[in-house]
Design a protein around this motif. Structure first.
Motif, PDB file in Angstrom:
ATOM      1  N   ALA A  26       5.756   2.800  -7.590  1.00 33.13           N
ATOM      2  CA  ALA A  26       6.725   3.176  -6.473  1.00 33.13           C
ATOM      3  C   ALA A  26       6.672   4.414  -5.876  1.00 33.13           C
ATOM      4  CB  ALA A  26       8.139   3.123  -7.088  1.00 33.13           C
ATOM      5  N   PRO A  29       1.215   4.922  -5.425  1.00 35.01           N
ATOM      6  CA  PRO A  29       0.623   3.646  -5.465  1.00 35.01           C
ATOM      7  C   PRO A  29      -0.878   3.624  -6.232  1.00 35.01           C
ATOM      8  CG  PRO A  29       1.673   4.075  -3.626  1.00 35.01           C
ATOM      9  CD  PRO A  29       1.875   5.350  -4.297  1.00 35.01           C
ATOM     10  N   LYS A  60       3.285  -2.754  -3.549  1.00 34.21           N
ATOM     11  CA  LYS A  60       3.304  -1.348  -3.059  1.00 34.21           C
ATOM     12  C   LYS A  60       1.745  -0.903  -2.805  1.00 34.21           C
ATOM     13  CE  LYS A  60       7.299  -1.331  -6.210  1.00 34.21           C
ATOM     14  NZ  LYS A  60       7.796  -0.953  -7.507  1.00 34.21           N
TER      15      LYS A  60
END
Length: 396
Positions: A26, A29, A60
């Motif tokens: 989050a 990455p 992500k």
């Protein structure tokens, strides 16, 4: 990861590396991807949370480094997981790099061709591909040689396309050879259509009821009746009640019928509380019947606490159901809507006052007092007087 490696034998410890990668991706990455590559190679079977976590990590990572996201995918030994990650990467890069997305989609189709057709992870791949390329998803589903897995893939594909491609989803549902699975898919599409598309709902329901007659086993038929009833409850509660009546006369276990009536009563309560009460009243198990009635009171209370109070006073005849309702009423009280909170408090108080056993009543009253402190106290006197003068006061 070093700390996680020392945890052995505890519940959920096997999921820790996947959760760590998911959390890390989050905000970091690249590091999340490095961690994912280290752990994903050991995943050789379908494991729901682990697979979903790795797909999220790839998404992500793909937003900042598609090459690294591809490496995460290729490190997966379990082929369906590799395919799902590649699909997600393709979705992320499709707008900026359509050629890469097409190449990844081709790679996914090649992978699925080498997956064992009985592999339980294959239907999830088809569902993921449907959001990226419906034509390709249909080809992959059609290529699955084992009927149960092909039907499962088609059902998941229908669910994935119901909102964005309802016509295509409907066509896929018709291709399902198992009547019960087809009914589930059709009714999911009907639910996604919403009340505004009544013609589609009627057409899908008619098709489902036709398929209903082809189901050989009564217990499966009860499941199908439940799916149809839940789908039509909002637009035609009377029809849902008729289906509930068919459930009560089915030649199958009482527990199956009671469970079905519980689900139907909750669905009908959204639009027709009295009809829902009638359906719940047909439940033979006293305990489950009280649970169904308490659940439908909660449904009504979400929009009309006064009506819910009247129903509760009439149908909740056992202290256990009354106590549970008081506990459940305040689980999701909207702090931004003090008027509704007051309505729920008044409903809870009426229910608590009907509890016969003194200690249970005391606990219920204490719970209400706590919620009054947390939810109602911030309302200033001027606001309360404004409600009263406008005619809202007597409601509470």
């Amino acid at each position: 990861m070093r700390i996680a490696a020392q945890i052995t034998g505890s519940f959920g410890s096997a999921e820790l590396p996947f959760k760590l990668a998911d959390r890390m991706a989050a905000n970091h990455p690249a590091r999340g991807a490095d961690l994912a590559e280290r752990v994903v190679g050991g995943l050789t079977t379908r494991r729901g949370y682990s697979a979903d976590a790795m797909v999220r990590v790839a998404a992500k990572v793909a937003a900042v480094d598609p090459d690294q996201a591809e490496r995460v995918a290729e490190s997966a030994c379990y082929l369906p997981l590799r395919a799902r990650i590649l699909v997600r990467v393709a979705q992320v890069v499709a707008a900026a790099d359509p050629d890469r997305a097409e190449r990844l989609a081709d790679r996914v189709e090649d992978i699925t061709a080498s997956v064992d057709p009985v592999d339980p992870g294959l239907p999830a791949v088809v569902a993921d591909v449907a959001a990226l390329d419906p034509d390709r998803a249909e080809r992959i589903a059609a290529s699955i040689a084992v009927d149960p897995k092909r039907n499962a893939a088609l059902e998941m594909m229908c669910r994935a396309m119901a909102d964005i491609h309802p016509e295509r989803a409907e066509r896929a549902a018709v291709a399902i050879s198992d009547s019960l699975v087809a009914i589930r898919a059709l009714m999911h599409i009907a639910g996604a259509a919403g009340p505004a598309d009544l013609d589609r709902i009627i057409r899908l329901t008619s098709r489902a009821e036709y398929l209903l007659e082809t189901i050989p086993h009564e217990n499966w038929k009860v499941l199908a009746l439940t799916e149809i009833g839940r789908a039509v409850a909002v637009t035609d509660p009377g029809h849902a009640a008729e289906l509930a009546q068919r459930i009560t006369t089915a030649n199958t276990q009482v527990s199956d019928k009671d469970s079905a009536l519980l689900h139907l009563s909750k669905a009908i309560a959204v639009v027709d509380a009295e009809t829902a009460v009638g359906v719940a009243g047909a439940i033979t198990s006293s305990q489950l019947r009280m649970h169904a009635l308490e659940s439908l009171v909660l449904v009504v209370a979400a929009t009309d606490p006064r009506k819910a109070r009247r129903i509760a006073a009439r149908v909740l005849t056992e202290d256990g159901a009354r106590t549970k309702l008081v506990d459940d009423l305040f689980r999701e009280v909207p702090a931004s809507d003090p008027a509704h909170a007051l309505g729920l408090a008044r409903l809870a108080l009426g229910v608590a006052e009907a509890i016969g056993e003194s200690r249970s009543k005391a606990r219920a009253l204490a719970a209400i007092a706590k919620q009054l402190t947390l939810q109602i106290r911030p309302i200033d006197l001027a606001t309360v007087m404004g409600w009263y003068e406008s005619g809202l006061g007597p409601q509470w």
